[in-house]
Design an enzyme around this catalytic site. Structure first.
Site, PDB file in Angstrom:
ATOM      1  CD  GLN A 172      20.222  70.335   5.538  1.00  0.00           C
ATOM      2  OE1 GLN A 172      21.184  71.026   5.879  1.00  0.00           O
ATOM      3  NE2 GLN A 172      20.009  70.001   4.281  1.00  0.00           N
ATOM      4  N   GLY A 173      17.757  67.642   9.242  1.00  0.00           N
ATOM      5  CA  GLY A 173      17.863  66.199   9.493  1.00  0.00           C
ATOM      6  C   GLY A 173      17.709  65.390   8.214  1.00  0.00           C
ATOM      7  CB  SER A 184      23.183  63.090   6.581  1.00  0.00           C
ATOM      8  OG  SER A 184      23.529  63.906   5.502  1.00  0.00           O
ATOM      9  CB  SER A 211      25.246  72.265  11.597  1.00  0.00           C
ATOM     10  OG  SER A 211      26.022  71.734  10.575  1.00  0.00           O
ATOM     11  CD  GLU A 255      23.178  72.171   2.522  1.00  0.00           C
ATOM     12  OE1 GLU A 255      22.380  71.342   2.032  1.00  0.00           O
ATOM     13  OE2 GLU A 255      23.918  71.905   3.495  1.00  0.00           O
ATOM     14  CD  GLU A 285      35.357  60.008  -3.434  1.00  0.00           C
ATOM     15  OE1 GLU A 285      34.594  60.742  -2.748  1.00  0.00           O
ATOM     16  OE2 GLU A 285      36.511  59.731  -3.066  1.00  0.00           O
TER      17      GLU A 285
END
Lengths: 383, 342, 383, 342
Positions: free
Chosen positions: A126-127, A129, A161, A242, A366
């Site tokens: 999964q690309g 971030s 990952s 997810e 946060e």
């Protein structure tokens, strides 16, 4: 309100449990293994899942799945987690890529990718971030430029990952730099041929994640998922899957963290110390609240609802209980946990360090609190 | 009351700080190739060995706070010098006022010492054990020292290690070992030695906390998210303010405890326990927050926050576990109050 | 660094202690009294301070004071607090009004007010806060309009200690609504003839504070302090004196809170419970940190420095330790502290409830953290 | 698994919520003139008395969760109805499945009961005392009830108060008394009665927490400082998010514990202890934060936040202190884990 499994659920749970007991008989406790050993068992486990026809458990029958609902998948994951099963090496393929392609893909895309995921020979990563994007995912800057027949992509991704095992990537890139930040993004099913993958060493020594560098990588038009400029919408689908895939796992990990804390206290002879007992009482509250909250969330889903912002409360509680239990475990350990040559002490410290990421990954602490403030308490946005 | 740093103390802080600045990065360097003496190690051992040594022990009138200022400066930069462990050993030796001067080669750093005070399986230091197993753990730089000062129920002594077993340390820049010792022939009364040694560790922890806070604040001032630097979000800023508050509390406690020990005040014990407990907690908390502020990068080996966390844990465990010190502080406080009320 | 009193300090401390022991001999423990009784003793105590020539301890000799420094005043306050002395009823006059008038007043103003404060027959209160202003003091809206020979003032003030006993008020009002918010304010030494005072009942039943309503109140030009439009600067002087007057008191109250907690635990037979011991250990750290930090702050002042933002850390620590100790004390109490007919239980609950204000009054907890973030950590302003 | 509220439960919540809305302000009214029955008191006792009563005790198949939903709605508005204490007494009586039907006048609210389970000086409930002093404390609405159900080591019984001593309650809308009881003639086994009664208190605490959070959020959405509503400051918003998280955790624990008790699961005990502990802590924390968000006004009698704090403390103390429940939860959890590991 009824927390019991229905007879059907119970029968399914028994079926799953029976299969898992057999399939896991020769699999060692993952918590005590090295990274390499864990990765080996992840691969073995993925193969067994595919061979056992569990890979598409909640996929529609029309797409080769077993057509069960998300709850069934959650129950399967829960039963696997309870038994300490390895994390399947193509979790991204089964849980994210497949369902997202089913939801948004063309017939051709579905035909091209779904069978390989079910067979277990097309691994995904999964690309989303990027080094600069952090909590503000939509601020991504990986750029896709129009070229003949497709796109030329440049940029960097991080926290991926399994990138070193995958051949395909769920890739977000900005195709229109002039558009508002959520609108200029496109979602690609990118082959990873031109990707440079570098593993990131985590503070506990594991190499769970990778960086990926894209330098003039070509992706064909056929690999655009959901239309040019619609990437953010498609990405939200993936993110929902997810969250769903975690549904019943979190509590298992929380309970296991408390179990292990009690074990080390017993071993060290302090399990009857009243300060320790009080600490366990507090942890028990949080850990059980995660479990029960997960059941309620799944109940709502099954009743046709959409999991609400309360899932942020679960994530937050879960992170806290695991972090606190793991910190206390190392602090109670022989020599305060800092002599890491013993297998037990090393594993405890590895878990403590790993848990520091729980308030960062999957939406930082946060961000969770902001969601609760805005959507549960209806306070104005503070970001 | 002149509860301010003296000119000398400010000079010590500056001088050692400059030495330490030159050795930034040495903690990380230990990850490849193990511990090597940082450049400042020699000068520190040679030139600062008299800090905090009472005149009765061969000192020249420097107070314990002088030493702690130096150690705090090293902690802030994570300099893996043998100086703090050596200084703690010296302090352990000179806790009893009746002891004579220490050997010259110890005070001028030709003979580097380390401290052996923690007993495997105990959370308190060795003088609380009823029977001495003559095994010590968490001994820093044992293989890199020329001598060992041990603490036991019978007192302190220059110990003869029968066996040194290197252990794998959470912080590779602080090698740790288990030591099996020969029974002491003539142990000397430890007096305030354990308290003095614990304060050396507390001071280093205060430095670690400060270093982690500085690094976190730097990140909060520069990293942008949602169009603003993240330090402008109170959700980021307030926990750092709490970390700064905890660190200030720990450092103030440490300084006062040192003064209380040096002046022989009856509350020295409870003050030292409070200081060591607070310093460990402040350092661990600051390091955890430092990781959090760094987001994803904070959980990678290549960023520095975890170095602070590792050092914080190693020091919190040494010379009596932080949790043990907190409980001792509570016990002594309750005992004192009960005594007042009759 | 030397935390010992100098010989001179010690001699002064002994002098103070000797006087206090005598003057307090017939004064009961204030903590166990009703509000009325406490107010009675506050008045008696004020009279004794004036009679004993302690009222102007840190005022210059030229103004009738004893010419000692702020540390001496702090030492006096500390010794008084240690002995549980009443709070003097004209604290505002002695600690705030007098020093501010000395710093900013004309000769005539000084001659008019200072002797009365020293004699103990001119009582003052402080009219800074307003219902709408909260933490943002400079947003005050009480309006002063130019009239012949002076100003006509309209508005409301709140959180005014002692307004019902005072005849004069340190009053901030906005004289220029068009100016930037810090520049349009003027500081008045207002006679309280036209003030309507209403006492506010606090959640613990005490009536420590008042509201004041000003309806066309006239204040003469002679009573402008420091010049029209300079009110904010003058107010900062008063606020600095206010912080200074607390200098060595906070730790005393923190220690007393821990003392009382231990007493109730001993009484209830739980003082050896290890969870309780741990809690006391943590409280002891915070309470002592307040004491030591206060000494360092005073040391810096005496060395010519200005107390820095670290005072916010002390305020924050102090509030936490008192709140936590007082909460634990009621929770350990017989019946969880909720049966408030026993004198001990009632006093403990009164203190717990009173302490909730500690994170609000004198700069909220949020303001303290903002100050630390901005001025110690050099983070950008978040307000 | 249908871990969702049934239609009936949603209806109960709405109906009781509407009754409770009409009685907003009755808690404050008790400050002048003492407790008076709120308008909803009669209807609640009359119409909702069968909620949560097992069929064996004369019920009509309503589960415990039905009752808790009603009680939570009352807690959220601080309605000082006798209903929760009456319902807790009923639950205390029907914890043993072998007991016969309860008297009709109890179930239809003509005879209003209250609960006497706490022993002076004990932090746990009465069935843990080794010798029964036959004195109970923290009994709510004793003078306003027609009967008392007591818990003792020997079981539960309809108790005869020899003396009722009114005590001054922190919350004037919940009158509290000490009761001296005659020795029971035929106590019945309490079974799960104490657990069931404790959950009624836990549910009311969850309501109190929710009410305090709602009030605080309303203030945070409207009060302006520094040119913005204060809820847009994360320093204000995040602690409220924590309060909401704690309240959700407590409510989920309470609901699950009720299901566990109703279905006779072996972990019912630890679940109830966790729920009661978490609910008390959530309510006190939420009320404290509600005060803080209100700033200066929050510490005045005329604002409402302190009413939530008072109710939270009274309920946290009742039916076993919150701290006692937490420790019991820890003990049972540790015992269970030890048993698993052999």
């Amino acid at each position: 309100m009824d927390f019991a499994d229905s007879d059907t659920d119970l029968a399914f749970r028994r079926e799953v449990g029976g299969w898992l007991d057999g399939a896991l008989a020769d699999v060692p406790d993952q918590e005590e293994l090295t990274q390499d050993e864990r990765e080996h068992w992840s691969r073995v486990w993925q193969d067994r899942l595919c061979a056992g026809n569990w890979a598409g458990l909640s996929w529609p029958v029309a797409h080769g799945g077993r057509g069960m609902d998300a709850l069934a998948q959650a129950v399967f994951n829960e039963e696997a987690a309870v038994r300490g099963a390895p994390y399947p090496l193509n979790g991204v393929g089964m849980m994210l890529a497949g369902p997202t392609i089913i939801a948004h893909g063309t017939d051709a895309q579905q035909a091209r990718h779904l069978p390989g995921i079910l067979r277990g020979d097309e691994y995904w990563c999964q690309g989303f971030s990027e080094p600069g994007s952090g909590s503000d995912l939509a601020s991504l800057t990986t750029a896709a430029t129009r070229v003949d027949g497709g796109w030329r992509i440049n940029g960097a991704k991080i926290w991926t990952s399994n990138a070193h095992n995958a051949s395909r990537c769920l890739l977000l890139a900005r195709t229109d730099p002039a558009a508002p930040k959520h609108q200029g993004i496109t979602y690609f099913l990118a082959p990873m041929d031109g990707f440079t993958v570098r593993s990131l060493v985590m503070i506990n020594g594991d190499t769970e994640f990778n960086e990926m560098f894209l330098d003039d990588v070509f992706v064909a038009d056929d690999d655009v998922l959901g239309g040019v400029g619609n990437g953010w919408t498609v990405a939200l689908t993936t993110l929902a899957f997810e969250r769903g895939s975690m549904a019943l796992n979190l509590w298992v990990w929380a309970r296991q963290a408390v179990d292990r804390l009690i074990d080390v206290a017993v071993e060290r002879g302090v399990a009857d110390d009243s300060a320790f007992v009080d600490a366990v009482g507090a942890l028990q509250c949080d850990a059980e609240a995660v479990r029960i909250g997960s059941m309620r969330m799944l109940g709502e889903s099954r009743a046709g609802g959409v999991p609400g912002p309360e899932t942020s409360a679960l994530k937050s509680l879960w992170a806290r209980v695991v972090q606190n239990a793991n910190r206390l475990a190392v602090q109670l350990d022989e020599a305060g946990g800092v002599l890491v040559d013993g297998a037990g002490a090393a594993a405890r410290m590895r878990r403590y360090l790993r848990a520091r990421a729980h308030t960062i990954e999957g939406g930082t602490e946060e961000v969770q609190k902001s969601i609760l403030a805005e959507r549960v308490l209806r306070l104005p946005r503070s970001r | 009351m002149r509860a301010t740093f003296t000119q000398e103390q400010q000079d010590i802080g500056r001088t050692v700080g400059a030495l330490a600045d030159a050795d930034r990065g040495t903690a990380r360097a230990a990850w490849s190739g193990g511990w090597r003496a940082p450049a400042g190690d020699g000068p520190l051992l040679r030139d600062f060995g008299l800090l905090g040594v009472p005149e009765s022990a061969g000192g020249i009138g420097s107070g314990l706070i002088d030493l702690l200022v130096a150690v705090e400066a090293l902690g802030g930069r994570l300099v893996p010098s043998r100086f703090p462990a050596h200084a703690a050993a010296v302090q352990l030796l000179c806790g009893d006022g009746r002891r004579g001067p220490l050997p010259e080669e110890v005070l001028d750093g030709r003979r580097v010492l380390t401290t052996a005070v923690d007993v495997p399986g105990n959370s308190g230091w060795a003088d609380t054990a009823s029977v001495d197993p003559l095994v010590r753990t968490l001994v820093p730089y044992a293989a890199q020292a020329d001598g060992v000062v041990a603490l036991g129920p019978a007192g302190v002594w220059f110990a003869d290690p029968v066996r040194i077993t290197a252990r794998q340390s959470l912080d590779p820049s602080v090698p740790l070992a288990d030591l099996t010792l020969a029974a002491p022939e003539r142990p000397q009364p430890s007096g305030a030695g354990p308290l003095r040694a614990a304060l050396v560790v507390a001071a280093e922890l205060c430095g670690v906390a400060q270093g982690a806070i500085d690094l976190a604040a730097e990140q909060a001032r520069t990293r942008r998210q949602f169009g603003r630097v993240i330090g402008s979000f109170q959700g980021v800023a307030f926990p750092l303010a709490e970390a700064a508050t905890a660190r200030k509390a720990a450092w103030d406690l440490t300084l006062y405890a040192a003064w209380a020990v040096d002046t022989g005040r009856p509350d020295a014990g409870v003050q030292v326990h409070a200081a060591k407990a607070a310093a460990g907690q402040a350092a661990v908390f600051a390091a955890e927050r430092c990781i959090q502020v760094h987001g994803g990068m904070g959980i990678t080996m290549e960023a520095d926050p975890h170095l602070f966390l590792r050092r914080a844990f190693v020091l919190d465990a040494r010379c009596g576990r932080g949790s043990w010190h907190r409980r001792r502080a509570g016990e002594l406080r309750i005992r004192a109050r009960r005594a007042t009320r009759g």
